[in-house]
Design a protein around this motif. Structure first.
Motif, mmCIF file in Angstrom:
data_model
loop_
_atom_site.group_PDB
_atom_site.id
_atom_site.type_symbol
_atom_site.label_atom_id
_atom_site.label_comp_id
_atom_site.label_asym_id
_atom_site.label_seq_id
_atom_site.Cartn_x
_atom_site.Cartn_y
_atom_site.Cartn_z
ATOM 1 N N SER A 48 0.834 -1.191 0.000
ATOM 2 C CA SER A 48 0.000 0.000 0.000
ATOM 3 C C SER A 48 0.864 1.234 0.000
ATOM 4 O O SER A 48 2.068 1.170 -0.012
ATOM 5 C CB SER A 48 -0.906 0.002 1.230
ATOM 6 O OG SER A 48 -0.109 -0.069 2.380
ATOM 7 N N GLY A 82 0.245 4.018 -2.153
ATOM 8 C CA GLY A 82 0.084 4.864 -3.314
ATOM 9 C C GLY A 82 -1.214 5.618 -3.253
ATOM 10 O O GLY A 82 -1.875 5.687 -2.221
ATOM 11 N N SER A 124 -3.297 7.551 6.208
ATOM 12 C CA SER A 124 -1.939 7.039 6.404
ATOM 13 C C SER A 124 -1.990 5.684 7.074
ATOM 14 O O SER A 124 -1.298 4.752 6.684
ATOM 15 C CB SER A 124 -1.132 8.012 7.255
ATOM 16 O OG SER A 124 -0.997 9.228 6.578
ATOM 17 N N ALA A 180 -4.412 3.745 6.934
ATOM 18 C CA ALA A 180 -4.997 2.818 5.973
ATOM 19 C C ALA A 180 -4.003 2.460 4.888
ATOM 20 O O ALA A 180 -4.267 1.580 4.077
ATOM 21 C CB ALA A 180 -6.246 3.431 5.351
ATOM 22 N N GLY A 181 -2.888 3.123 4.883
ATOM 23 C CA GLY A 181 -1.816 2.750 3.974
ATOM 24 C C GLY A 181 -1.973 3.303 2.567
ATOM 25 O O GLY A 181 -1.570 2.665 1.604
ATOM 26 N N MET A 182 -2.543 4.469 2.430
ATOM 27 C CA MET A 182 -2.677 5.047 1.097
ATOM 28 C C MET A 182 -2.594 6.566 1.188
ATOM 29 O O MET A 182 -2.748 7.151 2.256
ATOM 30 C CB MET A 182 -3.996 4.647 0.455
ATOM 31 C CG MET A 182 -5.188 5.328 1.093
ATOM 32 S SD MET A 182 -6.700 5.072 0.200
ATOM 33 C CE MET A 182 -7.063 3.406 0.646
#
Lengths: 719, 205
Positions: free
Chosen positions: A679, A681, B172, B174-176
């Motif tokens: 993840s 992007g 952030s 959530a990784g995106m």
């Protein structure tokens, strides 16, 4: 006035003759050696008294600037020549050395070593007073001061920069008062000793404490991003290393970016990637072979006792699914069980008894012990060989040892615990690095329990292999290190580099975690102008010098690297094996030798920035104290804030001073390192609230269509 | 248009929506596929143009997938039962246009994944349709509610666009990196499709 010196090298009259030789190196990334020692080296010799010993440490986003000021007194009624010994750690960049002569500060410049020596010798002949600082071995630097008049004082100051290692969000700073640069000598303040430490961090600080001097330190939390610790004593017992540790709160994996860029010049960046708690723990049982050095050198500085305590703490951290074995060695290895035993009360007790009877003696020959440890390898279980040693092995053995490391079992990793302050850090680090493991270093004042827990957590959680970090969108170059190491849980990974122009950029992180690919990107911004972190410029240069030296040594010749090392050393004021600090009497002398005052300019810039930082921190303190008063609700909290032992409650609430109140320097972004999750992007951020909005609209749509149907039916009838 | 055929259309299964949902869910179950299908600026520059379209059907995490697919299922169902043709047109145009706009306007963005841009297009198209119908039906309550919902969604996107941060979730964590421009483009495409549909219907009528 001409004064006799024992060596006969210095016959300076009026002020000072300084021969500085040496420099040091080796210590743990978590250690800072700073016990300066002045020895009367002429006449009958003897130890000069330390009237005052003040240490001011400012830690700005993990980079420590240590400024040590010492005032020595000649207690004898005669002039003496003094030898100044001062160890600083490998990885620390000496920013300046100053001496006060006649109330005036003399600042040195870094010059190519041979040239510096020639200039120094030319002054020596005419009995004037230059100073010379040279790196002569990996461990110490030395400087002669001459003369110190009868019953007079001499003030010296050294400043150095060092990046602190973080372990599970704990950063440890060690000021090794217990370290004697020479056997049999001890640096101990008879007069005033004071250490003040200020920690500024963009990531909120959770705690600041001293494991070594819990009762002596006062710790104050001025804001969530700014803590301060202070210790002051007069003639106290300071024979233990001062250890301070602070805990920052980064619950999630993330990267932090710090930049430095002057107008018209390319910028510098420091990118730190810190793995967080989201990496799941493995429940797989592991095998541990602890290899304990019981050679004669381990007797010094209580290293053997430190090792015993450490192994005891490590074994207590093991789980019932684990197995372990103990091997001791000096010139030959000795095993405890001759097999791997499950961790149980009985086996632990046997280990304790085994350790108790060990005595330090003999030489250090590690290779047979390592070979014995490898025999415990089992294809079905990971083998962790944990070496506790000072690494002071025979020079002739080192090549063999490094070769042996390469032939380890496929599922074995080697972890090195450097014990004490006198440690061969390069060797232990190299062994661990080449064996896929880690090196850690323990000081006497450190907390075994915390280190053992952190060590265990690293082993339980998956490491990221084949880590690649690239910055896209801006032109970068000279990135250090070129090959990133494996990323372990709780240990940050640092990357330095240069960039042409500032602007938005994307950091792309690619790695492998438990066989699953990790590929994440985060957006950052590299400042077009940022003068708040000049320290990273020196750290970058030092990293590059270190790499050049390693590469040259591996290639078998340093010839091709020396010019670049000298250029970097002179340009960034770094003392190396090929550059030295030269102190001349005045600016005219520097001009005469065509030596640019780069260090003077850099020092002025550093001090200016330190002053800016101090001013900002003072404002934070003032704001924190603004509510203090008889009628203030915060009064009670402030009084609690001055208590020793633990981190104090804030005089002001964290909300009073936002991080933005401090100098902006770091840019933090979160990542997700869960195995299998790639993840980072771009993506749309539909969330539960958006989902609810969609649901309402869908409901309206459904109602609209249902209402339409009867209308359409009636329309059909109309037709 | 034959009302009976419209009524029949309204009752039939939203096959295209289900297919798209199934594709997105299936891709998430195949390890390593997402890396080959995501928008990757470097790969696209080297000729992997299919990534411009396939990027919508891969996601950064299970949560990201869940909300995007849920929205596509609901909105697709509503839109497709009205007109499968315009639904497909909206999906196709937004799927193509969003990555192109991102390519031009967000050169720093190296990777992109997610259906939320297409979801935004369907949201806008459905909202316009409901609003138009409420006006025709002189149903002020439905018109008001639709307006509130549409303004709420637009305000959220505007907030994200201005601040660069998300409103209700920690992107952030959530990784995106939030990419509200995709929602803006999607919304405009959806509105455009709905207006074209009205204009087309008016002309043919």
């Amino acid at each position: 006035m001409v004064t006799r010196s024992k060596s006969g090298m210095f016959r300076n009259g009026r002020t000072t003759a300084i021969l500085l030789a040496g420099f040091l190196a080796l210590t743990a990334g978590t250690e800072v050696r700073a016990a300066g020692l002045l020895i009367a080296d002429g006449g009958t010799g003897g130890l000069l008294e330390i009237d005052e010993h003040t240490v001011r440490v400012t830690i700005n986003n993990g980079i420590a600037v240590t400024e040590v000021t010492q005032v020595f007194r000649n207690t004898e009624n005669r002039q003496v020549e003094a030898l100044y010994l001062f160890p600083v750690p490998k990885g620390a960049s000496v920013a300046n050395f100053s001496m006060w002569i006649g109330g005036k500060e003399m600042v040195g410049e870094v010059v190519e070593k041979q040239r510096a020596r020639e200039i120094y010798n030319s002054y020596k002949h005419v009995r004037r007073d230059p100073g010379l600082l040279e790196q002569v071995d990996y461990k110490n630097f030395e400087m002669r001061i001459f003369p110190i008049g009868p019953l007079s004082q001499q003030k010296v100051q050294i400043t150095y920069y060092q990046e602190l290692d973080f372990d599970h969000d704990w950063a440890t700073y060690v000021y090794p008062l217990a370290t004697a640069p020479r056997t049999g000598l001890r640096a101990q303040a008879n007069g005033k000793f004071g250490l003040s430490l200020q920690v500024k961090s963009e990531v909120p600080i959770v705690a600041l404490e001293s494991p070594s001097h819990r009762d002596e330190f006062v710790v104050v939390k001025h804001a969530q991003n700014y803590h301060e610790a202070s210790l002051e004593t007069t003639g106290g017992d300071l024979n233990r290393d001062l250890v301070l540790a602070y805990h920052i709160s980064r619950p999630h994996t993330g990267i932090d970016l710090v930049t430095s860029r002057s107008s018209g010049e390319d910028g510098y960046f420091l990118l730190t990637m810190t793995p967080g708690e989201e990496l799941g723990a493995s429940r797989q049982g592991m095998d541990y072979v602890f290899v304990l050095d019981i050679s004669g050198s381990m007797v010094n500085d209580s290293k053997l006792q430190l090792s015993r305590d450490s192994i005891d703490a490590f074994v207590r951290e093991l789980g019932p699914e684990d197995r372990f074995e103990l091997i001791t060695f000096n010139v030959a290895p000795q095993t405890l069980f001759r097999e791997l035993r499950p961790v149980a009360d009985e086996s632990k007790a046997q280990a304790v008894e085994f350790l108790k009877v060990q005595q330090g003696r003999g030489g250090t020959v590690l290779r047979p012990a390592m070979a014995a440890a490898y025999r415990y390898g089992n294809p079905d279980r990971p083998l962790n060989v944990v070496v506790l040693s000072d690494g002071l092995t025979e020079q002739s053995e080192r090549t063999e040892l490094l070769n042996l490391i390469q032939s380890r079992p496929s599922n074995a990793r080697v972890f090195c615990i450097g014990v004490g302050n006198d440690v061969n850090r390069p060797l232990l680090s190299q062994i661990a690095q080449e064996a896929g493991g880690l090196a850690a270093f323990l000081s006497r004042g450190d907390s075994f329990e915390r280190q053992a827990k952190a060590f265990r957590r690293k082993l339980l959680r998956p490491a990221a292999n084949n880590v690649q970090i690239t910055l896209q969108g801006v032109e970068t170059y000279d990135v250090e290190p070129r090959q990133l190491p494996n990323l372990y849980h709780g240990m940050p990974l640092r990357m330095y580099g240069r960039y042409r122009t500032g602007g938005p950029a994307t950091v792309r992180i690619q790695a492998e975690i438990n066989g699953a690919a990790l590929d994440q990107t985060v957006d950052v911004n590299l400042s077009a102008a940022d003068d708040s972190n000049p320290e990273i410029e020196r750290m970058w240069a030092w990293q590059k010098i270190d790499r050049l030296l390693k590469e040259a040594d591996q290639a078998g010749s340093r010839v091709g690297a020396i010019d670049e090392i000298v250029r970097l050393g002179e340009g960034y004021s770094i003392v190396t094996e090929y550059t030295s600090f030269l102190v001349l009497e005045n600016d005219a002398e520097y001009q005469r030798w065509k030596i640019g005052r780069r260090n003077l300019l850099r020092l002025a810039r550093d001090r200016k920035q330190q002053q800016v930082l101090q001013t900002e921190l003072a404002k934070v303190r003032d704001r924190a104290l603004a509510d203090l008063g008889p009628n203030s609700d915060n009064a009670n909290r402030q009084s609690e804030g001055q208590r020793p032992l633990t981190t104090a409650e804030p005089a002001a609430t964290p909300q009073t001073v936002q991080p933005g109140g401090l100098p902006r320097s770091a840019e933090g972004r979160n990542l997700d390192l869960r195995p299998g999750v790639t993840s980072g992007g771009g993506g749309g951020a539909l969330d539960p609230v958006s989902g609810a909005i969609v649901l309402v609209l869908a409901g309206l749509g459904f109602a609209s269509q249902r209402r339409r149907k009867p209308d359409q039916g009636s329309a059909k009838e109309d037709l | 248009m034959d009302p009976s055929s419209s009524f029949t259309a309204a009752r039939r299964l939203p096959g295209a929506s289900l297919l798209l949902v199934t594709i997105a869910a299936a891709v998430s179950l195949l390890p390593g596929v997402a890396e080959c299908l995501q928008y990757d600026r470097l790969a696209v520059a080297q000729g992997a143009l299919w990534r411009l379209v396939t990027s919508h059907f891969v996601h950064w995490s299970g949560e990201h997938l869940f909300w995007d697919v849920l929205a596509l299922g609901l909105l697709g169902w509503m839109c497709e039962r009205e007109s499968a043709g315009w639904f497909l047109a909206c999906v196709a145009v937004s799927a193509a246009l969003i990555p192109l706009i991102l390519w031009i306007a967000e050169p720093q963005m190296m990777t992109y994944r997610g259906l939320s841009g297409i979801d935004s297009a369907l949201f806008a198209m459905l909202a316009v349709r409901i609003g138009q119908r409420a006006v025709t039906d002189k149903d002020r309550l439905r018109l008001g509610l639709t307006g509130v919902v549409a303004v709420g969604f637009a305000a959220k996107v505007a907030y994200e666009l201005v601040t660069g941060d998300t409103l209700f979730v920690d992107s952030s964590a959530a990784g995106m990196t939030p990419m509200p421009l995709a929602h803006v483009v999607g919304g405009l495409v959806g509105m455009g499709c709905a207006l074209c549909e009205s204009f087309w219907s008016y002309k043919t009528w």
